[in-house]
Design a protein around this motif. Sequence first.
Motif, PDB file in Angstrom:
ATOM      1  N   SER A 248       0.867  -1.079  -0.103  1.00 46.60           N
ATOM      2  CA  SER A 248      -0.148  -0.064  -0.117  1.00 46.60           C
ATOM      3  C   SER A 248       0.666   1.382   0.401  1.00 46.60           C
ATOM      4  CB  SER A 248      -0.744  -0.495   0.820  1.00 46.60           C
ATOM      5  OG  SER A 248      -1.682   1.433   1.391  1.00 46.60           O
ATOM      6  N   ILE A 249       1.932   0.802   0.615  1.00 49.37           N
ATOM      7  CA  ILE A 249       2.497   2.621   0.907  1.00 49.37           C
ATOM      8  C   ILE A 249       3.528   2.419  -0.389  1.00 49.37           C
ATOM      9  CG2 ILE A 249       4.796   3.421   1.592  1.00 49.37           C
ATOM     10  CD1 ILE A 249       3.936   2.321   4.307  1.00 49.37           C
ATOM     11  N   TYR A 250       4.208   1.098  -1.189  1.00 51.87           N
ATOM     12  CA  TYR A 250       4.835   1.673  -2.609  1.00 51.87           C
ATOM     13  C   TYR A 250       3.686   2.066  -3.551  1.00 51.87           C
ATOM     14  CZ  TYR A 250       6.206   0.193  -7.320  1.00 51.87           C
ATOM     15  OH  TYR A 250       6.585  -0.130  -8.826  1.00 51.87           O
ATOM     16  N   LEU A 251       2.072   1.336  -3.629  1.00 51.46           N
ATOM     17  CA  LEU A 251       1.215   1.824  -4.436  1.00 51.46           C
ATOM     18  C   LEU A 251       0.836   3.734  -4.280  1.00 51.46           C
ATOM     19  CD1 LEU A 251      -1.231  -1.095  -4.933  1.00 51.46           C
ATOM     20  CD2 LEU A 251       0.866  -0.377  -6.166  1.00 51.46           C
ATOM     21  N   GLU A 252       0.319   4.116  -2.955  1.00 51.72           N
ATOM     22  CA  GLU A 252       0.185   5.325  -2.708  1.00 51.72           C
ATOM     23  C   GLU A 252       1.898   5.870  -3.048  1.00 51.72           C
ATOM     24  OE1 GLU A 252      -0.884   7.797   1.549  1.00 51.72           O
ATOM     25  OE2 GLU A 252      -0.413   5.829   1.774  1.00 51.72           O
ATOM     26  N   THR A 253       3.030   6.087  -3.035  1.00 54.37           N
ATOM     27  CA  THR A 253       4.421   6.687  -2.910  1.00 54.37           C
ATOM     28  C   THR A 253       3.992   6.808  -4.710  1.00 54.37           C
ATOM     29  OG1 THR A 253       5.173   5.785  -1.037  1.00 54.37           O
ATOM     30  CG2 THR A 253       5.934   7.197  -2.845  1.00 54.37           C
ATOM     31  N   GLU A 254       3.408   5.904  -5.169  1.00 60.09           N
ATOM     32  CA  GLU A 254       4.127   5.885  -6.864  1.00 60.09           C
ATOM     33  C   GLU A 254       3.163   6.585  -7.062  1.00 60.09           C
ATOM     34  OE1 GLU A 254       3.555   2.406 -10.729  1.00 60.09           O
ATOM     35  OE2 GLU A 254       2.929   1.987  -9.188  1.00 60.09           O
ATOM     36  N   THR A 255       1.589   6.382  -6.813  1.00 64.59           N
ATOM     37  CA  THR A 255       0.561   6.995  -7.270  1.00 64.59           C
ATOM     38  C   THR A 255       0.854   8.697  -6.736  1.00 64.59           C
ATOM     39  OG1 THR A 255      -1.530   5.151  -6.655  1.00 64.59           O
ATOM     40  CG2 THR A 255      -2.152   7.450  -6.751  1.00 64.59           C
ATOM     41  N   ARG A 256       0.861   8.489  -5.421  1.00 63.31           N
ATOM     42  CA  ARG A 256       1.527  10.663  -5.401  1.00 63.31           C
ATOM     43  C   ARG A 256       2.444  10.787  -6.190  1.00 63.31           C
ATOM     44  NH1 ARG A 256       1.849  10.972   1.400  1.00 63.31           N
ATOM     45  NH2 ARG A 256      -0.175  10.118   1.476  1.00 63.31           N
ATOM     46  N   PHE A 257       3.833  10.462  -6.399  1.00 60.13           N
ATOM     47  CA  PHE A 257       4.476  10.879  -7.618  1.00 60.13           C
ATOM     48  C   PHE A 257       3.337  10.875  -8.849  1.00 60.13           C
ATOM     49  CE2 PHE A 257       7.572   9.018 -11.046  1.00 60.13           C
ATOM     50  CZ  PHE A 257       8.465   9.717 -11.288  1.00 60.13           C
ATOM     51  N   HIS A 258       3.051   9.552  -9.281  1.00 62.84           N
ATOM     52  CA  HIS A 258       2.202  10.414 -10.829  1.00 62.84           C
ATOM     53  C   HIS A 258       1.319  11.252 -10.826  1.00 62.84           C
ATOM     54  CE1 HIS A 258       4.305   6.888 -13.122  1.00 62.84           C
ATOM     55  NE2 HIS A 258       3.813   5.652 -12.235  1.00 62.84           N
ATOM     56  N   MET A 259       0.940  11.095  -9.535  1.00 63.63           N
ATOM     57  CA  MET A 259      -0.258  12.998  -9.044  1.00 63.63           C
ATOM     58  C   MET A 259       0.233  13.782  -9.207  1.00 63.63           C
ATOM     59  SD  MET A 259      -3.026  13.075  -6.038  1.00 63.63           S
ATOM     60  CE  MET A 259      -4.480  11.381  -6.097  1.00 63.63           C
ATOM     61  N   ALA A 260       1.566  13.728  -8.499  1.00 68.31           N
ATOM     62  CA  ALA A 260       2.425  15.167  -8.910  1.00 68.31           C
ATOM     63  C   ALA A 260       2.940  15.380  -9.655  1.00 68.31           C
ATOM     64  CB  ALA A 260       3.598  14.838  -7.631  1.00 68.31           C
ATOM     65  N   LEU A 261       3.152  14.675 -10.433  1.00 68.89           N
ATOM     66  CA  LEU A 261       3.628  14.808 -12.255  1.00 68.89           C
ATOM     67  C   LEU A 261       2.575  15.128 -13.289  1.00 68.89           C
ATOM     68  CD1 LEU A 261       6.098  11.405 -12.606  1.00 68.89           C
ATOM     69  CD2 LEU A 261       6.692  13.997 -12.774  1.00 68.89           C
ATOM     70  N   ARG A 262       1.465  14.749 -12.968  1.00 67.60           N
ATOM     71  CA  ARG A 262      -0.149  15.002 -13.332  1.00 67.60           C
ATOM     72  C   ARG A 262      -0.359  15.487 -13.367  1.00 67.60           C
ATOM     73  NH1 ARG A 262      -2.725  11.176 -12.000  1.00 67.60           N
ATOM     74  NH2 ARG A 262      -1.832   9.269 -13.167  1.00 67.60           N
ATOM     75  N   ARG A 263      -0.431  16.708 -11.954  1.00 69.22           N
ATOM     76  CA  ARG A 263      -1.197  17.850 -11.486  1.00 69.22           C
ATOM     77  C   ARG A 263       0.103  18.912 -11.803  1.00 69.22           C
ATOM     78  NH1 ARG A 263      -6.189  17.108 -10.949  1.00 69.22           N
ATOM     79  NH2 ARG A 263      -6.589  15.556  -9.418  1.00 69.22           N
ATOM     80  N   GLY A 264       0.975  18.717 -12.034  1.00 66.87           N
ATOM     81  CA  GLY A 264       1.849  20.122 -12.697  1.00 66.87           C
ATOM     82  C   GLY A 264       2.376  19.898 -13.837  1.00 66.87           C
ATOM     83  N   ARG A 265       0.843  19.078 -14.975  1.00 69.91           N
ATOM     84  CA  ARG A 265       1.648  18.837 -16.779  1.00 69.91           C
ATOM     85  C   ARG A 265       2.866  18.098 -16.768  1.00 69.91           C
ATOM     86  NH1 ARG A 265      -2.838  17.344 -19.102  1.00 69.91           N
ATOM     87  NH2 ARG A 265      -1.891  18.451 -20.819  1.00 69.91           N
ATOM     88  N   SER A 266       3.241  17.649 -15.567  1.00 74.67           N
ATOM     89  CA  SER A 266       5.180  17.178 -16.080  1.00 74.67           C
ATOM     90  C   SER A 266       5.031  15.890 -16.176  1.00 74.67           C
ATOM     91  CB  SER A 266       5.731  17.505 -14.980  1.00 74.67           C
ATOM     92  OG  SER A 266       5.743  18.382 -14.160  1.00 74.67           O
ATOM     93  N   GLY A 267       5.964  15.397 -16.773  1.00 74.61           N
ATOM     94  CA  GLY A 267       6.448  14.109 -17.309  1.00 74.61           C
ATOM     95  C   GLY A 267       8.041  13.368 -17.283  1.00 74.61           C
ATOM     96  N   LEU A 268       8.712  12.680 -17.131  1.00 77.61           N
ATOM     97  CA  LEU A 268       9.743  11.751 -16.745  1.00 77.61           C
ATOM     98  C   LEU A 268       9.828  11.413 -17.771  1.00 77.61           C
ATOM     99  CD1 LEU A 268      11.674  11.497 -14.545  1.00 77.61           C
ATOM    100  CD2 LEU A 268      10.650   8.704 -14.110  1.00 77.61           C
ATOM    101  N   TRP A 269      11.356  11.723 -18.188  1.00 75.57           N
ATOM    102  CA  TRP A 269      12.073  10.839 -19.415  1.00 75.57           C
ATOM    103  C   TRP A 269      13.469  10.117 -18.489  1.00 75.57           C
ATOM    104  CZ3 TRP A 269      12.629  13.882 -24.984  1.00 75.57           C
ATOM    105  CH2 TRP A 269      11.491  13.958 -24.986  1.00 75.57           C
ATOM    106  N   ASP A 270      14.167   9.321 -19.190  1.00 76.66           N
ATOM    107  CA  ASP A 270      15.101   8.669 -19.183  1.00 76.66           C
ATOM    108  C   ASP A 270      15.409   8.245 -20.468  1.00 76.66           C
ATOM    109  OD1 ASP A 270      16.994   6.352 -18.854  1.00 76.66           O
ATOM    110  OD2 ASP A 270      15.905   6.260 -16.530  1.00 76.66           O
ATOM    111  N   TRP A 271      16.578   8.259 -21.302  1.00 76.41           N
ATOM    112  CA  TRP A 271      16.806   8.365 -22.385  1.00 76.41           C
ATOM    113  C   TRP A 271      17.896   7.586 -22.747  1.00 76.41           C
ATOM    114  CZ3 TRP A 271      17.939  12.698 -26.848  1.00 76.41           C
ATOM    115  CH2 TRP A 271      18.280  12.295 -27.671  1.00 76.41           C
ATOM    116  N   ASP A 272      18.020   6.563 -22.556  1.00 71.96           N
ATOM    117  CA  ASP A 272      19.030   5.192 -22.846  1.00 71.96           C
ATOM    118  C   ASP A 272      19.790   6.333 -24.192  1.00 71.96           C
ATOM    119  OD1 ASP A 272      21.601   3.626 -22.470  1.00 71.96           O
ATOM    120  OD2 ASP A 272      20.019   1.952 -22.171  1.00 71.96           O
ATOM    121  N   LEU A 273      21.027   6.942 -23.535  1.00 78.03           N
ATOM    122  CA  LEU A 273      22.253   7.643 -25.189  1.00 78.03           C
ATOM    123  C   LEU A 273      22.665   6.008 -25.489  1.00 78.03           C
ATOM    124  CD1 LEU A 273      23.273  10.792 -23.628  1.00 78.03           C
ATOM    125  CD2 LEU A 273      21.097  10.187 -25.180  1.00 78.03           C
TER     126      LEU A 273
END
Length: 779
Positions: A248-273
């Motif tokens: 539950s803590i993991y899902l809540e943390t993940e949910t909050r992380f994605h919610m923070a990105l969603r509310r902030g109209r932000s997206g996470l990038w990881d480019w394997d050069l």
Amino acid sequence: MALGRWAIASGVKNDHGLKRPERPALAGHARLFVHPAYQRLVVNEPFIKRFIPFLIILFVLALALMRVIALYDIRQDISDAGQAKLSLIAKSVATDLFDTDQIQTKSPEVMQGELETSAPPDAAKTGRLVLAVNSEEKIVAAVPPQPDLLNRYLDDWMGPGQPLTTLGERAGVLQLTLPSGEDVIATVYNGKNSAGSIAVVQPVSSLYSGWRRQVSRETIVFIATSIVLVILGFAFHAQAARAQEADSIYLETETRFHMALRRGRSGLWDWDLSRGAIFWSQSMFEILGLAPRDALLSIREVAQLVNPEDTDLIELANGLVRTGEGQVDREFRMRHADGHWVWVRARAEVVLDKQDDPHLVGIAVDVTEQKRMAEASRMADLRLRDAIEAISEAFVLWDASDRLVMCNSKYQQLYGLPDNLVRPGTAYEEIVSGGRRPIIANAFPASGSDVGARSLEARLDDGRWLQINERRTKDGGFVSVGTDITTLKENEKQLLENERALTDTVADLRHSRQQLEKQAQQLVDLAEKYAEEKNKAEDASRIKSEFLANVSHELRTPLNAIIGFSEMMLSGVFGDLGDEKYAEYCRDIRESGRFLLSIISDILDMARLESGRLDLAPEIIEVGNLVAEAVVSHADEAERGHVQIMTDVVPELVFQADRKAVRQILFNLVSNAIKFTPSGGAVKVSASRMKDGVCLMVEDTGIGIPQTAVAKLGRPFEQVQSQMTRNHKGSGLGLAIARSLAVLHGGYMEIASAEGVGTKISVFMPMRPQQPPKASAAA
């Protein structure tokens, strides 16, 4: 020329200034996805948590049931073995003891010795008792010895009516309760030729003592096993709860992380050069309106979404390698799924994982709204400047350092400022010294709670007036608006002249008000005189009522004597009068006295009612009987006037009132109706039930009353004088007394009449007296 993919990777590896994360940056993107078996375990874990306690409870119940059945079987085996043992002991001892001799020929000591010899060695174990009984059913020996049982009858010791004493071995082994209250199993075996019998008795408690110990051991083992299982169940539940809480803590943390990105109209990038693969968070897909994907994106797919006019991803990577900066902060457009462009600001940094593979990790923020707002702010600034220029007032804005921010042409014209001074940044002192200075006439704080706000009135040298309002801005500057109030000043001058005229008018009105106050005082004096005269009139009315009451009371005594003496003279108590004329005169004296007595009685009743000295004595009245009494009492009068009396009364109609008062009301109404009804007419007396009372009604076909005279009826001493009513005697108090008595009960009286048709008088009485105030009753 752009470098290839591997060139980018090698160039980045040679840069030793790059940061290394403590954990691998996407060391295998498969770790981001949950293992299928673990996922199934997580899905089924709630059912397992509910099923495990059920299994434990089911196992414990099954174990308990099995042990109960086993213990019951053991108890049954012990019972069967004990009964068989008792039968064998009784039969063996009886066979050895009663083979030849009769038991009566042996002494008790001999019988005791032979019984101990014949009894098996274990006969007395586990509390068993072997008794030898002679042919007389007396106990003669016992193993172990029981002196207190010798010479007692077996029936007395076992209890009367036992099948064992009558049937012997045919009764088998029975469980019974001795008279002493002890539960035992017993059997009796008769000897040969009825020489005697052997009774073997064993207490139930001693028979099952070993079984009870086994039950105790089994119970302790069962309880210990159950406790261990319960502890294991709680341990499993606690461990599962911890695992669930961690998930539950993991899902809540993940949910909050994605919610923070969603509310902030932000997206996470990881480019394997090194591999050219790009990972996007779900919020990044949402920014571009794309369906989320678990798979990694290729550089080609991402490059097709980026506007080529803004940036080139391959060139961006090569630039990072050439410059060695390792950081990116760019704004560019990306195509939305709907086709429009979305402005994105990407901030990223190049890091190395444990395998020294370079990754460009960062976030991308949707700045489309900020771009739109910046453009809207620019347009708003242009509109604001146009609006300020269009207003008719002089407008100027100063910053916190007293430097010009903006002003309109109206301000420049009023103060006569040259063009080189009305530029942003010009100091306040320069503008004041370069333009005309108005003469300040009035200065006062502006209305409201703004600190530092003020309002000025100034006159220019050309005769115009300005109202200057100044307000502080939040950044420490102030804004000033100058309004031309020349017309208002001229109107103010005219208002002052009008105010002087109004003052004169108010003085005239004040003088008029003084005259009105004098008139009001005169009215107050008149009112006081009126109140005084009213009190005098009320006192006179009270004195009149008391006088009438006293006079009526004094007149009744001589009248009663006159009537009594006239009746005695007519009856000839002391002899004949002689001439018939004397008898006629006596009758006239009696009738006149009676008539005068009735008038005096009415006056006395009216006086009592007006003075309020009449008290009611309520009782239950049957209306039918009262109406019948009134008809009978006036039958002679109706017969003399050739008037027919009819009645219409609701059966069993009763109400509570003063019987004497209601009788007087009814008698007065019937008497009046007969009096004013010509020969051949009819009078109808009726009574009906109302919603909350009773209605008594007397209707006649008499001469009637003019409408103008109806209002007079019911007042004391009022009579309607006409050609027909002048011949009828009366005081005029009958209806007034009836009305007053009805009001005294809380009722009222109504009169309806038509001249030449007849009169109908209705009296409404409540079910119970509701006596009004004395003043109302007298009225």
